[in-house]
Design an enzyme around this catalytic site. Structure first.
Site, mmCIF file in Angstrom:
data_model
loop_
_atom_site.group_PDB
_atom_site.id
_atom_site.type_symbol
_atom_site.label_atom_id
_atom_site.label_comp_id
_atom_site.label_asym_id
_atom_site.label_seq_id
_atom_site.Cartn_x
_atom_site.Cartn_y
_atom_site.Cartn_z
ATOM 1 N N ASP A 1 6.252 11.144 7.789
ATOM 2 C CA ASP A 1 5.433 10.418 6.829
ATOM 3 C C ASP A 1 6.368 9.560 5.983
ATOM 4 O O ASP A 1 7.151 10.086 5.194
ATOM 5 C CB ASP A 1 4.657 11.396 5.950
ATOM 6 C CG ASP A 1 3.708 10.697 4.991
ATOM 7 O OD1 ASP A 1 3.719 9.443 4.937
ATOM 8 O OD2 ASP A 1 2.957 11.400 4.286
ATOM 9 N N TYR B 1 -1.253 -5.443 -1.305
ATOM 10 C CA TYR B 1 -1.089 -5.686 0.132
ATOM 11 C C TYR B 1 -0.404 -7.028 0.406
ATOM 12 O O TYR B 1 0.637 -7.092 1.080
ATOM 13 C CB TYR B 1 -2.439 -5.628 0.854
ATOM 14 C CG TYR B 1 -2.302 -5.729 2.354
ATOM 15 C CD1 TYR B 1 -1.909 -4.623 3.100
ATOM 16 C CD2 TYR B 1 -2.538 -6.929 3.014
ATOM 17 C CE1 TYR B 1 -1.759 -4.710 4.470
ATOM 18 C CE2 TYR B 1 -2.383 -7.017 4.392
ATOM 19 C CZ TYR B 1 -2.003 -5.908 5.109
ATOM 20 O OH TYR B 1 -1.839 -5.997 6.474
#
Length: 266
Positions: free
Chosen positions: A61, A154
């Protein structure tokens, strides 16, 4: 002697899985990493059987700050020299900036900005020593156009990857290392299912969408040519060119008007 491999992050689905498929088809050994172990193992088995290449799965992760160092150390321990690095792992956080706790944003920054930079920093020296290497940072057309409300970090993260890749490319060309920011637009993948915006995306015209296979083959060809930024598809390149001609305020108004139809900006 270490065998040469490609390391692909976010390899369990979408563009990352397609990079793995196309690299394996070219005969390249692979190191695949993502959070979903079962998906990684299934893809690895498929690629071993179909192409006869070595595929190692290292589930991790990248929101964990320790993950990049662990991936580098594990590749070294296994004698896997990384000749191609594909920083593809990513996702979107819906909603406005203040609608999410800071830890959500901190994890996002770690995965989309810090981890790619650290992986480059760790694997790049050996590429330079060998006199050859390829790094593909999967950015987005979003990093080249005005940012809409919602998904606040983003576009910023993708703009960062584009500029980072451009500078890294200039620094390392003389050493035989090519660095590319791959900038796709809307691409058929699980991205919008994960972010919960699939319904909004149904309003997008079909001609705006690209297949992941076309995005990946275009990026692999571009990095071999030594390009530092590649916008996938003629439609997306036309959008980029058009945006350059628009005054900033007009571009922002256009994005604000259209973006609300496709974004969760609560």
């Amino acid at each position: 002697m270490s065998s040469l491999h490609a390391l692909v992050t976010g390899a369990s689905a979408g563009i990352g899985a397609e990079f793995a498929r196309q690299l394996a088809a070219s005969g390249c050994g692979l190191v695949l990493t993502a959070r979903r172990t079962e998906r990684l193992e299934a893809l690895a088995a498929q690629l071993r059987e179909r192409h006869g290449v070595d595929v190692a799965c290292l589930p991790a992760d990248l929101a964990d700050p320790r993950a990049p160092a662990w991936l580098h150390e594990e590749c070294a321990r296994r004698g896997l020299a990384i000749d191609v690095l594909v920083n593809n792992a990513g996702y979107g956080v819906t909603g406005s900036f203040l609608s999410r706790p800071w830890q959500t944003h901190a994890d996002f920054i770690q995965v989309l900005m810090t981890a790619p930079a650290e992986l480059c920093h760790r694997f790049l020296p050996a590429m330079r020593e060998r006199g050859r290497g390829r790094i593909i940072n999967v950015a987005s057309l979003a990093g080249l156009v005005p940012a809409p409300a919602g998904h606040t970090l983003y576009a910023a993260s993708k703009a960062y990857l584009i500029k980072f890749s451009q500078a890294l490319s200039l620094e390392n060309r003389a050493y035989g290392v090519h660095v590319l920011a791959c900038c796709p637009g809307f691409t058929h993948s699980e991205f919008h299912d994960v972010t919960g915006t699939r319904e909004q995306m149904k309003g997008m015209p079909r001609w705006m969408w690209m297949d992941a296979g076309a995005v990946v083959s275009d990026a692999l060809a571009a990095v071999e040519r030594g390009e530092s930024i590649r916008v996938s598809g003629r439609v997306n390149r036309a959008i980029k060119a058009l945006v350059k001609l628009l005054p900033d305020r007009l571009g922002e108004r256009l994005v604000a008007g259209g973006g609300k139809n496709f974004r969760d900006s609560t």
